[in-house]
Motif scaffolding. Structure first.
Motif, PDB file in Angstrom:
ATOM      1  N   GLU A 157       0.853  -1.194   0.000  1.00 54.04           N
ATOM      2  CA  GLU A 157       0.000   0.000   0.000  1.00 54.04           C
ATOM      3  C   GLU A 157       0.885   1.238   0.000  1.00 54.04           C
ATOM      4  OE1 GLU A 157      -3.979   1.066   2.287  1.00 54.04           O
ATOM      5  OE2 GLU A 157      -2.228   1.561   3.517  1.00 54.04           O
ATOM      6  N   VAL A 158       0.639   2.141  -0.917  1.00 54.47           N
ATOM      7  CA  VAL A 158       1.414   3.375  -1.009  1.00 54.47           C
ATOM      8  C   VAL A 158       0.468   4.552  -1.212  1.00 54.47           C
ATOM      9  CG1 VAL A 158       3.487   2.282  -1.947  1.00 54.47           C
ATOM     10  CG2 VAL A 158       1.721   3.106  -3.509  1.00 54.47           C
ATOM     11  N   THR A 159       0.968   5.735  -0.912  1.00 54.17           N
ATOM     12  CA  THR A 159       0.275   6.975  -1.268  1.00 54.17           C
ATOM     13  C   THR A 159       1.093   7.657  -2.344  1.00 54.17           C
ATOM     14  OG1 THR A 159      -0.726   7.233   0.916  1.00 54.17           O
ATOM     15  CG2 THR A 159      -0.540   9.215  -0.452  1.00 54.17           C
ATOM     16  N   VAL A 160       0.435   7.948  -3.480  1.00 58.10           N
ATOM     17  CA  VAL A 160       1.126   8.483  -4.655  1.00 58.10           C
ATOM     18  C   VAL A 160       0.669   9.914  -4.914  1.00 58.10           C
ATOM     19  CG1 VAL A 160       1.668   8.133  -7.089  1.00 58.10           C
ATOM     20  CG2 VAL A 160       1.204   6.159  -5.622  1.00 58.10           C
ATOM     21  N   LEU A 161       1.624  10.772  -5.220  1.00 56.71           N
ATOM     22  CA  LEU A 161       1.349  12.184  -5.528  1.00 56.71           C
ATOM     23  C   LEU A 161       1.840  12.496  -6.933  1.00 56.71           C
ATOM     24  CD1 LEU A 161       2.110  15.279  -3.299  1.00 56.71           C
ATOM     25  CD2 LEU A 161       2.993  15.188  -5.613  1.00 56.71           C
TER      26      LEU A 161
ATOM     27  N   THR B  62      -4.307   6.779  -2.472  1.00 60.90           N
ATOM     28  CA  THR B  62      -3.722   5.736  -1.620  1.00 60.90           C
ATOM     29  C   THR B  62      -4.281   4.380  -2.048  1.00 60.90           C
ATOM     30  OG1 THR B  62      -3.531   7.263   0.244  1.00 60.90           O
ATOM     31  CG2 THR B  62      -3.420   4.907   0.743  1.00 60.90           C
ATOM     32  N   GLY B  63      -3.407   3.414  -2.225  1.00 60.48           N
ATOM     33  CA  GLY B  63      -3.868   2.090  -2.618  1.00 60.48           C
ATOM     34  C   GLY B  63      -2.712   1.135  -2.859  1.00 60.48           C
TER      35      GLY B  63
ATOM     36  N   ASN C 287      -2.222   5.104 -11.485  1.00 58.52           N
ATOM     37  CA  ASN C 287      -2.929   5.736 -12.602  1.00 58.52           C
ATOM     38  C   ASN C 287      -4.026   6.675 -12.101  1.00 58.52           C
ATOM     39  OD1 ASN C 287      -1.332   4.205 -14.310  1.00 58.52           O
ATOM     40  ND2 ASN C 287      -2.843   2.551 -14.495  1.00 58.52           N
ATOM     41  N   LEU C 288      -4.679   6.254 -11.009  1.00 59.69           N
ATOM     42  CA  LEU C 288      -5.739   7.097 -10.435  1.00 59.69           C
ATOM     43  C   LEU C 288      -5.165   8.405  -9.911  1.00 59.69           C
ATOM     44  CD1 LEU C 288      -8.624   7.635  -9.576  1.00 59.69           C
ATOM     45  CD2 LEU C 288      -8.221   6.250  -7.514  1.00 59.69           C
ATOM     46  N   ALA C 289      -4.026   8.352  -9.242  1.00 57.81           N
ATOM     47  CA  ALA C 289      -3.394   9.582  -8.743  1.00 57.81           C
ATOM     48  C   ALA C 289      -3.079  10.525  -9.895  1.00 57.81           C
ATOM     49  CB  ALA C 289      -2.138   9.240  -7.960  1.00 57.81           C
ATOM     50  N   SER C 290      -2.605   9.968 -11.017  1.00 54.44           N
ATOM     51  CA  SER C 290      -2.284  10.784 -12.187  1.00 54.44           C
ATOM     52  C   SER C 290      -3.546  11.427 -12.760  1.00 54.44           C
ATOM     53  CB  SER C 290      -1.597   9.913 -13.242  1.00 54.44           C
ATOM     54  OG  SER C 290      -1.337  10.663 -14.411  1.00 54.44           O
TER      55      SER C 290
ATOM     56  N   PHE D 115      -9.977   7.118  -0.896  1.00 52.43           N
ATOM     57  CA  PHE D 115      -9.122   6.191  -0.150  1.00 52.43           C
ATOM     58  C   PHE D 115      -8.111   6.949   0.713  1.00 52.43           C
ATOM     59  CE2 PHE D 115     -10.092   4.378  -4.417  1.00 52.43           C
ATOM     60  CZ  PHE D 115     -11.050   3.474  -4.005  1.00 52.43           C
ATOM     61  N   THR D 116      -7.609   8.035   0.182  1.00 54.89           N
ATOM     62  CA  THR D 116      -6.712   8.876   0.974  1.00 54.89           C
ATOM     63  C   THR D 116      -7.513   9.612   2.045  1.00 54.89           C
ATOM     64  OG1 THR D 116      -5.283   9.193  -0.946  1.00 54.89           O
ATOM     65  CG2 THR D 116      -5.015  10.742   0.870  1.00 54.89           C
ATOM     66  N   PHE D 117      -8.724  10.086   1.652  1.00 52.22           N
ATOM     67  CA  PHE D 117      -9.563  10.821   2.606  1.00 52.22           C
ATOM     68  C   PHE D 117      -9.902   9.968   3.820  1.00 52.22           C
ATOM     69  CE2 PHE D 117     -13.739  12.078   4.240  1.00 52.22           C
ATOM     70  CZ  PHE D 117     -13.500  13.412   4.551  1.00 52.22           C
ATOM     71  N   LYS D 118     -10.236   8.700   3.588  1.00 51.61           N
ATOM     72  CA  LYS D 118     -10.578   7.810   4.711  1.00 51.61           C
ATOM     73  C   LYS D 118      -9.411   7.666   5.675  1.00 51.61           C
ATOM     74  CE  LYS D 118     -14.060   5.081   2.256  1.00 51.61           C
ATOM     75  NZ  LYS D 118     -14.375   3.753   1.649  1.00 51.61           N
ATOM     76  N   LYS D 119      -8.204   7.663   5.139  1.00 54.26           N
ATOM     77  CA  LYS D 119      -7.017   7.564   5.998  1.00 54.26           C
ATOM     78  C   LYS D 119      -6.845   8.807   6.864  1.00 54.26           C
ATOM     79  CE  LYS D 119      -4.723   3.745   4.496  1.00 54.26           C
ATOM     80  NZ  LYS D 119      -4.134   2.691   5.381  1.00 54.26           N
TER      81      LYS D 119
END
Length: 627
Positions: free
Chosen positions: A435-439, A539-540, A564-567, A585-589
């Motif tokens: 699991e990673v968070t991508v920017l 995040t995913g 791909n979603l982060a992009s 997914f990031t918001f829930k975190k």
């Protein structure tokens, strides 16, 4: 895996190498091994010898009483008569009567009358003479399985120094008094018999023990290459008829009685009655000084006493078979390999010390039980194996550290690189799902901007922008994946685990926006154009690893739908006229911390749902505004 293969190959090589050394027995290693053997005698300490062996000593008091050495034969005759009066069981002389004297007949009659006197002979190995009188051959041992001697030839001689024939004809037996020191000059081995024209002439100690035990001549047998029989008593030997002498102790371990006291009747009868009496020199300057494991100057007669005692008590020290030593070398180094591959270097050293201690303790224990286990080859293989393993491991670690530094130095901070070097397992370069968070960050209207400015101005602006953004990314310990034209890709929770990876990503994003605003004020004062960016965060699960063409171009990156979603979220900022968009997914975190104003002056607004390729349900997205 490659490092383990190298360690396995090195282990096999060391095992074979030391096994070969054991068979070759190079002199330096043999001397060390001998000294360890000698040390064991001192560690063991003195043992109590049997009390039925007495040394009739030609000592200083005897020389003062009977005159300087050598004595005339009538004095020796008087001594033998006295010992007969004391009813000595066996009288063995460590004195060669090789030249005639006027009192030879007197001594011969005395020897004949006593009937229990054993005389010594000495063999030479650099000359060849015709066979001597038959008397010494009558003391020879018979041979069982003589065909075995075709492989292991016993010590052989064709030249011997014998007593005067008038004395030889009256002796009860003969034994050689040859001693064979090791290469360092120390007497450790007793050669129980020497081949003289096909006759196996026993050593003085062996002949003395046989006579004392009452073993008839026909039951004094040599089991070729294996041992010696004294009746039902069996003495195992090495293939050449040798035994390691199990010394009882140093000088004076056996009872010494001055010949002066014997001839003047100052000795009680029970001190000599039914005893083996060894007549030999102990006075300084006349005795044959011998270096042994227990003494640097042991009288030869006392060496004979040690051998006689061990033969009668059934004590011996036999070296373990070559097969056992080779198996121990193989077992020890491969056991070390098994343990070293599972332990850090410090623990490996402890294992080495434990194994070396075990080898020495096992060898010493076997020594006390009459078996000699060569220490130097087993312990040497362990030590060299340890050094080799640590060296290979260090070299591999250095290579791995260089590889990690090369791969990650442009992605993460030096602090993270150093942590990865300390713990290489934290960076699984082969790829793993995590699991990673991508920017993703992109400059708005960059194409139009680049068309209006000279290229060098564009590069100058970008470099300043990227430098400030990279500093913030590294501050929040993000992994800077790449710069793509005017875009930036960053991810968290790899290569190091970060439980708060989503939180770090949002903090980093907020600070990036604030920093860009400050830069824009500065650029405005300098007359430079303003920049606006859009950032997408998701995040995913993603595949993390070193991806590319082996040996050509490799990048440590993340791939997958979540990336791909982060992009895509980054691109939606144009549509919603926003700066930051995050996924549900990031918001829930981060929801609890957002509601608690953990991130400071920001507003979070739900924008709705978007359809995402590969997902059945639409994904909610949120706009983050930095005040």
């Amino acid at each position: 895996m490659m490092a383990k293969n190298k360690e396995l190959i090195a282990t096999l090589f060391i095992a074979v190498f030391f096994s070969c050394l054991f068979y070759i027995k190079p002199r330096p290693l043999e001397i060390i091994d001998m000294k360890i053997y000698d040390l064991f005698f001192h560690v063991r300490g003195k043992e109590n010898p049997p009390d039925n062996i007495v040394i009739a000593a030609i000592d200083e008091a005897s020389l003062e009483k009977l005159g300087r050495w050598p004595w005339s034969r009538d004095k020796i005759a008087k001594l033998i008569d006295k010992l007969s009066e004391y009813e000595a069981a066996v009288i063995a002389l460590d004195i060669i009567f090789s030249e005639s004297e006027k009192n030879d007949r007197l001594l011969a009659e005395t020897i004949s009358r006593a009937g229990n006197v054993i005389l010594p002979v000495v063999f030479f190995f650099d000359v060849e003479d015709a066979p001597k009188e038959a008397e010494i051959t009558e003391s020879a041992f018979s041979i069982l399985n003589p065909e075995r001697f075709l492989r292991y030839q016993p010590v052989s001689s064709k030249s011997v120094l014998v007593p005067e024939s008038i004395l030889s004809r009256k002796a009860a037996g003969f034994g050689h008094i040859n001693m064979f020191p090791d290469s360092d000059g120390t007497i450790r081995w007793e050669v129980l018999f020497i081949n003289y024209y096909g006759y196996m002439i026993p050593g003085l100690p062996l002949k003395t023990a046989a006579m004392y035990l009452g073993i008839p001549q026909e039951k004094q047998l040599i089991d070729a290459t294996k041992g010696v029989y004294l009746g039902k008593r069996y003495i195992p030997t090495d293939p050449w008829g040798r035994i390691l002498i199990p010394y009882y102790g140093g000088n004076g371990s056996f009872k010494h009685i001055s010949i002066a006291d014997i001839v003047e009747n100052r000795v009680k009868k029970d001190a000599l009655q039914d005893k083996i009496i060894l007549i030999g020199a102990t006075a300084v300057g006349i005795y044959d000084l011998r270096v042994t494991p227990v003494s640097s100057a042991l009288p030869g007669v006392e060496k004979h006493a040690n051998v006689i005692a061990s033969l009668m008590e059934g004590k011996s020290i036999l070296a373990v078979s070559n097969y056992v030593v080779v198996m121990l070398i193989l077992t020890s180094v491969f056991s070390g390999l098994f343990l070293y591959q599972r332990l850090k270097a410090g623990y490996c050293l402890i294992v080495l010390l434990i194994m070396l201690s075990g080898v020495f303790m096992a060898s010493f224990y076997l020594f006390t039980k009459g078996t000699w286990l060569s220490v130097i080859y087993v312990s040497g293989s362990l030590f060299i194996h340890f050094l080799t393993t640590i060296t290979l491991r260090y070299a591999y670690s250095e290579k791995q550290a260089r590889q990690i530094k090369k791969i990650f130095s442009s992605y993460v901070t030096e602090k993270v690189v150093n942590e990865l070097i300390k713990n290489p397992s934290m960076a699984k370069l082969g790829g793993e799902r995590r699991e990673v968070t991508v920017l993703f960050s992109d400059i708005r209207g960059f194409t139009t901007l680049s068309e209006k400015l000279p290229p060098e101005k564009v590069v100058e602006l970008l470099n300043e922008y990227f430098a400030q953004m990279a500093e913030i990314i590294f501050k929040w310990e993000g992994t800077l994946d790449k710069f793509m034209g005017d875009a930036i890709m960053v991810f968290w929770n790899a290569p190091l685990s970060q439980n708060d990876h989503a939180e770090r990503a949002l903090n980093c994003t907020v600070e990036m926006i604030k920093k860009l605003r400050n830069l824009c004020k500065k650029w405005d004062e300098e007359g430079k154009p303003q920049l606006k960016i859009g950032i997408g965060i998701n995040t995913g699960q993603a595949l993390v690893g070193n991806i590319g063409a082996e040996g050509k171009k490799m990048d440590y990156t993340v791939i997958g739908d979540s990336v791909n979603l982060a992009s895509r979220l980054e691109g939606l900022n144009k549509e919603f006229n926003s700066e930051i968009i995050i996924s549900e997914f990031t918001f829930k975190k981060l929801q609890e911390k957002i509601e608690a104003d953990f991130f400071g002056a920001i507003d979070v607004e739900e924008l709705g749902e978007i359809s995402v390729k590969g997902k059945e349900k639409p994904v909610k997205i949120f706009k983050v505004s930095v005040k």
